[in-house]
Design a protein around this motif. Sequence first.
Motif, PDB file in Angstrom:
ATOM      1  N   CYS A  35      13.026  64.125  50.752  1.00  6.58           N
ATOM      2  CA  CYS A  35      12.277  63.929  52.204  1.00  6.58           C
ATOM      3  C   CYS A  35      12.439  63.747  53.381  1.00  6.58           C
ATOM      4  N   ILE A  36      12.271  64.584  54.256  1.00  7.32           N
ATOM      5  CA  ILE A  36      12.381  64.044  56.076  1.00  7.32           C
ATOM      6  C   ILE A  36      11.673  63.255  56.339  1.00  7.32           C
ATOM      7  N   GLY A  37      10.407  62.774  56.103  1.00  6.89           N
ATOM      8  CA  GLY A  37       9.930  61.792  56.993  1.00  6.89           C
ATOM      9  C   GLY A  37       8.759  62.157  57.893  1.00  6.89           C
ATOM     10  N   CYS A  38       8.636  63.918  57.362  1.00  2.45           N
ATOM     11  CA  CYS A  38       7.712  64.402  58.219  1.00  2.45           C
ATOM     12  C   CYS A  38       5.991  63.964  58.779  1.00  2.45           C
ATOM     13  N   ARG A  39       5.847  62.923  56.900  1.00  2.00           N
ATOM     14  CA  ARG A  39       4.519  62.242  56.904  1.00  2.00           C
ATOM     15  C   ARG A  39       2.917  63.386  57.165  1.00  2.00           C
ATOM     16  N   SER A  40       3.620  64.978  56.722  1.00  2.26           N
ATOM     17  CA  SER A  40       2.203  65.783  56.330  1.00  2.26           C
ATOM     18  C   SER A  40       1.648  65.360  55.564  1.00  2.26           C
ATOM     19  N   CYS A  41       2.173  64.817  54.238  1.00  2.68           N
ATOM     20  CA  CYS A  41       1.491  64.301  53.373  1.00  2.68           C
ATOM     21  C   CYS A  41       0.561  63.086  53.364  1.00  2.68           C
ATOM     22  N   LEU A  59       8.564  68.580  47.004  1.00  5.72           N
ATOM     23  CA  LEU A  59       8.499  67.790  46.491  1.00  5.72           C
ATOM     24  C   LEU A  59       6.966  67.001  45.652  1.00  5.72           C
ATOM     25  N   ILE A  77       3.753  57.344  52.490  1.00  2.00           N
ATOM     26  CA  ILE A  77       4.113  57.930  51.349  1.00  2.00           C
ATOM     27  C   ILE A  77       5.867  58.013  52.207  1.00  2.00           C
ATOM     28  N   SER A  78       6.272  58.472  52.935  1.00  2.00           N
ATOM     29  CA  SER A  78       6.957  58.343  53.248  1.00  2.00           C
ATOM     30  C   SER A  78       8.361  57.356  53.383  1.00  2.00           C
ATOM     31  N   ILE A  84       5.204  65.272  44.858  1.00  2.00           N
ATOM     32  CA  ILE A  84       5.117  63.658  45.187  1.00  2.00           C
ATOM     33  C   ILE A  84       4.508  62.636  43.935  1.00  2.00           C
ATOM     34  N   HIS A 138       1.175  70.579  51.201  1.00  2.00           N
ATOM     35  CA  HIS A 138       1.522  70.262  52.649  1.00  2.00           C
ATOM     36  C   HIS A 138       3.081  69.503  52.692  1.00  2.00           C
ATOM     37  N   CYS A 139       3.540  69.470  51.802  1.00  6.36           N
ATOM     38  CA  CYS A 139       4.986  68.775  52.022  1.00  6.36           C
ATOM     39  C   CYS A 139       5.631  70.066  52.085  1.00  6.36           C
ATOM     40  N   PRO A 140       6.788  70.159  53.128  1.00 10.30           N
ATOM     41  CA  PRO A 140       7.182  70.979  53.524  1.00 10.30           C
ATOM     42  C   PRO A 140       9.087  71.610  52.591  1.00 10.30           C
ATOM     43  N   GLN A 141       8.867  70.035  51.255  1.00 10.45           N
ATOM     44  CA  GLN A 141       9.836  70.626  51.081  1.00 10.45           C
ATOM     45  C   GLN A 141       9.856  70.501  49.202  1.00 10.45           C
TER      46      GLN A 141
END
Length: 377
Positions: free
Chosen positions: A348-354, A311, A364-365, A313, A306-309
Amino acid sequence: MIYKTFQDMRLSALGLGAMRLPVTDGEYAVIDEAETGRMVAYAMEHGINYYDTAWGYHDGCSEVVLGKALSRYPRESFFLADKFPGYDLSNMDKAEMIFEEQLKRCGVEYFDFYLFHNVCEMNIDAYLDKKYGIFEYLMRQKQSGRIHHLGFSAHGSYGVMKRFLEAYGEQMEFCQIQLNYLDWSFQDAEKKAELLEEYQIPVWVMEPLRGGKLAALSREDTKRLKQLRADEETPAWAFRFLQSIPSVTVTLSGMSNLKQLQDNIRTFETERPLDRQEFDTLMEIADGMVKKSILPCTGCRYCTSHCPQQLDIPSLLSLYNEHRFTEGGFIAPMVLMAVSEEKRPDACIGCRSCEAVCPQQIKISEAMSDFNRRLRA
Ligand code: SF4
Ligand code: SF4
């Protein structure tokens, strides 16, 4: 002093690590030579015959001061260990210059023990790279008698140690790892010790007290231990734990004053390994200490897709946990040096999808942002 057999030698089970020698005016590079001399004299009189230094300890002064203190004794009465400083990649093409300088600094003709210092994620490729030829150079020094026993120290993961052993395991005679009852599970020390056993490589221990964290426990944990052994002091439990692991040969402790040295020597006068109940109690205490201050990531990896970057995690959280628990230290920054920039916590862009899929409900963010802050501090 308890002695352990290593090949045809008797090594003191306690070794004096010269990375935290007494200093003057709080200056790391200004070692108090007189006090160090007194400590070495006391250690020699009380049976310690293993002394461990390194190129970088006390910014290069440890080798000089320890060498000077030991020069008062016959060369064959002590074993001296030094290390190739591969924790700094700019040293990789300087093996010969560094080795020659180390002999000079220590004032000796040979090292009894010599190690690849800190095999880890950051340097494993270079250590294995024939272009630098570190292994080949050290093997030549061994053949010419300037190194008696070759080994390595490792702060890297199990996987990194495995790679190193697959390449050089047959020639490695000993290995120094961070081993204590806290890292038994937290840093996979149990698995690492098992891996070394497969190669029949004895274990040298560093950080037996985890930088002092195990020298004093909470009141409740101290009480639990006192109920088991009324006469055992808290730091001694860490050493009794190590005495329960058969492959442990030398335990190195970086001692900063005579009192610490005397206490440690007293502990190593007797061998009192733990029974099952004592071992389990220490594991519970370690577990409690770790759980109190780390994020409960189970490594399920539900979050990663789910992480667009993209990462990794769980790996980053594991490093974050280590960094937070240790309250800093070099391990996380060192491992991150081997991770590409776009995969580090600051990506991390802080999107919180994770977070939407994490069964442990870890923020996580926030963890990534706190990790960044800590790394920059
Ligand atoms: S918050 Fe960070 S770690 Fe989580 S999915 Fe977004 S970019 Fe990835
Ligand atoms: S989903 Fe949560 S528990 Fe699972 S790996 Fe990711 S952060 Fe860890």
